[in-house]
Design a protein around this motif. Structure first.
Motif, PDB file in Angstrom:
ATOM      1  N   ALA A   1      -4.506   4.378  -3.208  1.00 61.35           N
ATOM      2  CA  ALA A   1      -4.061   3.740  -1.964  1.00 61.35           C
ATOM      3  C   ALA A   1      -5.127   3.886  -0.880  1.00 61.35           C
ATOM      4  CB  ALA A   1      -2.746   4.342  -1.501  1.00 61.35           C
TER       5      ALA A   1
ATOM      6  N   PHE B   1      -7.947   1.475  -1.616  1.00 63.53           N
ATOM      7  CA  PHE B   1      -7.589   0.106  -1.235  1.00 63.53           C
ATOM      8  C   PHE B   1      -7.623  -0.071   0.280  1.00 63.53           C
ATOM      9  CE2 PHE B   1      -4.940  -1.098  -5.244  1.00 63.53           C
ATOM     10  CZ  PHE B   1      -6.113  -1.194  -5.972  1.00 63.53           C
ATOM     11  N   ARG B   2      -7.144   0.939   1.018  1.00 63.70           N
ATOM     12  CA  ARG B   2      -7.163   0.856   2.480  1.00 63.70           C
ATOM     13  C   ARG B   2      -8.588   0.760   3.021  1.00 63.70           C
ATOM     14  NH1 ARG B   2      -3.928   5.325   2.559  1.00 63.70           N
ATOM     15  NH2 ARG B   2      -1.756   4.722   2.519  1.00 63.70           N
TER      16      ARG B   2
ATOM     17  N   ILE C   1       0.822  -1.208   0.000  1.00 71.01           N
ATOM     18  CA  ILE C   1       0.000   0.000   0.000  1.00 71.01           C
ATOM     19  C   ILE C   1       0.859   1.263   0.000  1.00 71.01           C
ATOM     20  CG2 ILE C   1      -0.368   0.338   2.469  1.00 71.01           C
ATOM     21  CD1 ILE C   1      -3.178   0.306  -0.058  1.00 71.01           C
TER      22      ILE C   1
END
Length: 136
Positions: free
Chosen positions: A41, A44-45, A30
């Motif tokens: 990012a 995705f987190r 990440i």
């Protein structure tokens, strides 16, 4: 029949690319992503497990559908339909839950729309091939 084989192989190759993309994204660092694209990012987190699960179902069922298409099996359409539904769920989170359009602008929708379109077209194609007797 030659056209069928070309289309079926292209659908399989497309789905294998999707499998590779999923594996790369699921195992990506990440921090490396954040250096290139902080918004991605963050997405995705924040992506919930069910959205990652939908992504996994989308790529897996799409690839299995493509294999069944090459084997000329009638159930290929059902796996493509499952893949299509999972793609809609996954991108539903990206654009409604995360607000990717607000974060990155309208151009962020182009490739997801291509993916949704190909998933839908694969479903329709397999359904038509089942109806015309190409698939058993």
């Amino acid at each position: 029949m030659r056209k069928f084989w070309i289309i079926a192989v292209l659908i399989l190759l497309w789905n294998l690319i999707g499998d590779a993309a999923y594996l790369m994204q699921a195992s990506a660092d990440i921090n490396e992503i954040a250096a290139r694209d902080p918004v991605q990012a963050q997405a995705f987190r924040e992506m919930p497990g069910w959205a990652w699960g939908a992504y996994a179902v989308a790529v897996t069922s799409g690839t299995l559908g493509a294999i069944l298409l090459l084997l000329r099996r009638g159930w290929a359409w059902a796996l493509f339909a499952m893949s299509f539904a999972a793609v809609v769920i996954q991108f539903g989170w990206s654009f409604l839950g995360f607000d990717m359009l607000g974060a990155k602008g309208p151009s962020s929708a182009i490739f997801p729309l291509v993916i949704v379109g190909i998933a839908f077209a694969s479903t329709i194609y397999a359904r038509r091939k089942r109806a015309d007797g190409t698939l058993r």
